[in-house]
Design an enzyme around this catalytic site. Sequence first.
Site, PDB file in Angstrom:
ATOM      1  N   LYS A  48      -3.781   1.516  -3.712  1.00  0.00           N
ATOM      2  CA  LYS A  48      -3.390   1.804  -2.422  1.00  0.00           C
ATOM      3  C   LYS A  48      -4.773   2.477  -1.045  1.00  0.00           C
ATOM      4  O   LYS A  48      -4.973   3.072  -0.420  1.00  0.00           O
ATOM      5  CB  LYS A  48      -2.892   2.867  -2.986  1.00  0.00           C
ATOM      6  CG  LYS A  48      -1.378   3.131  -3.688  1.00  0.00           C
ATOM      7  CD  LYS A  48      -0.807   2.175  -4.549  1.00  0.00           C
ATOM      8  CE  LYS A  48       0.026   1.407  -2.623  1.00  0.00           C
ATOM      9  NZ  LYS A  48       0.714   0.299  -2.311  1.00  0.00           N
ATOM     10  N   HIS A 111      -8.152  -3.655  -9.636  1.00  0.00           N
ATOM     11  CA  HIS A 111      -7.963  -1.882  -9.479  1.00  0.00           C
ATOM     12  C   HIS A 111      -8.767  -1.783 -11.226  1.00  0.00           C
ATOM     13  O   HIS A 111      -9.032  -0.316 -10.870  1.00  0.00           O
ATOM     14  CB  HIS A 111      -6.734  -1.823  -9.576  1.00  0.00           C
ATOM     15  CG  HIS A 111      -5.985  -1.561  -9.027  1.00  0.00           C
ATOM     16  ND1 HIS A 111      -7.013  -2.052  -7.731  1.00  0.00           N
ATOM     17  CD2 HIS A 111      -4.390  -2.309  -8.439  1.00  0.00           C
ATOM     18  CE1 HIS A 111      -5.271  -1.858  -6.599  1.00  0.00           C
ATOM     19  NE2 HIS A 111      -4.169  -2.592  -7.214  1.00  0.00           N
ATOM     20  N   SER A 141      -0.633   8.245  -0.357  1.00  0.00           N
ATOM     21  CA  SER A 141       0.145   6.588  -0.775  1.00  0.00           C
ATOM     22  C   SER A 141       0.606   5.869  -2.194  1.00  0.00           C
ATOM     23  O   SER A 141       1.672   5.047  -2.084  1.00  0.00           O
ATOM     24  CB  SER A 141      -0.931   5.756   0.157  1.00  0.00           C
ATOM     25  OG  SER A 141      -0.430   4.189   0.113  1.00  0.00           O
TER      26      SER A 141
END
Length: 297
Positions: A48, A111, A141
């Site tokens: 995010k 990620h 988020s």
Amino acid sequence: QKETVSHLRPELFDFHGVSMAHYFTDNCDNVDNFQAKPDDILIATYPKAGTTWVSHLLDLLYFGKSSPKRGVSLPIYERVPFLEFSVPALCPTGVEMSDKMTTSPRLIKTHLPVQFVPKSFWEQKCRIVYVARNAKDNVVSYFHFDRMNSLMPEPGDWPNYLQRFQEGKLVFGSWYDHVKGWWEKKQVYPKLLYLHYEDLAEDIDRELDRVCSFLGVCPTEEERRQVKEGVKFDAMKKNSMANYSTMNVMDFKISPFIRKGKVGDWKNHFTVYQNEQFDKEYQKKMMNTTLKFRTEI
Ligand code: A3P
């Protein structure tokens, strides 16, 4: 019309000291053994932080001219495979998709915290673009994302979620460890560009210059204009090839993937008390780093 799948919620578990969900670790052996090519570009983020924004930007920058339709005909997750993603019922794994890619360079998203990045990326001296976002907007988020995405563990309510963010008990672990780990890497690995979401939001022209000079690409004025148009928030929100609306594990009725795109939306979520507690904890956890963030611009 896509059908929303909503029964897949995984549990969080400890993976070598980092909280993870199995969809991102099931393929870890193949991820570890992934063979990078020297011109691969890895886009790394804590979830995010602006992954899709920068992925779409790099894709348009490299391929917008030769394939003007690419950005509106191929979903972002096919243009930029998500390396550790492994949901065979849904699509080929990120490793399989990356292996099959014929573009040069290959743009690959991850990620993973820095210590889990496959060693081949370092051996091949690949360029890496890391994007970081201030903790407060990042957690807001992430909360909305976990609400709408059935591949993520149940988020629970906001106060509990915020608490778990501080404890590093979200998928991909602690935001603090992630942003600091990558920041330390930047000090010793020159082929790493460390971007901030807030800087992109403030001045896309300046950040595009930084990206281009890091990557050694020289777009014409017209190409630059097209990249900048393509990556505008409203354009990406409308573009089904950038907004994940084709992914049936996400329920946009709960929250859209491209949601607000603001710096400072945390102010609509944190109570005064939560903010005070957060700041105290933040100070402690960020004492040992030179890394700085802006929570407003
Ligand atoms: P919000 O939930 O705050 O709106 P990621 O791609 O890493 O999952 O990050 C998603 C976040 O980036 C979402 O934040 C999304 O709206 C925001 N985002 C995506 N494209 C953007 C753009 N072109 N401009 C600004 N923010 C963008």
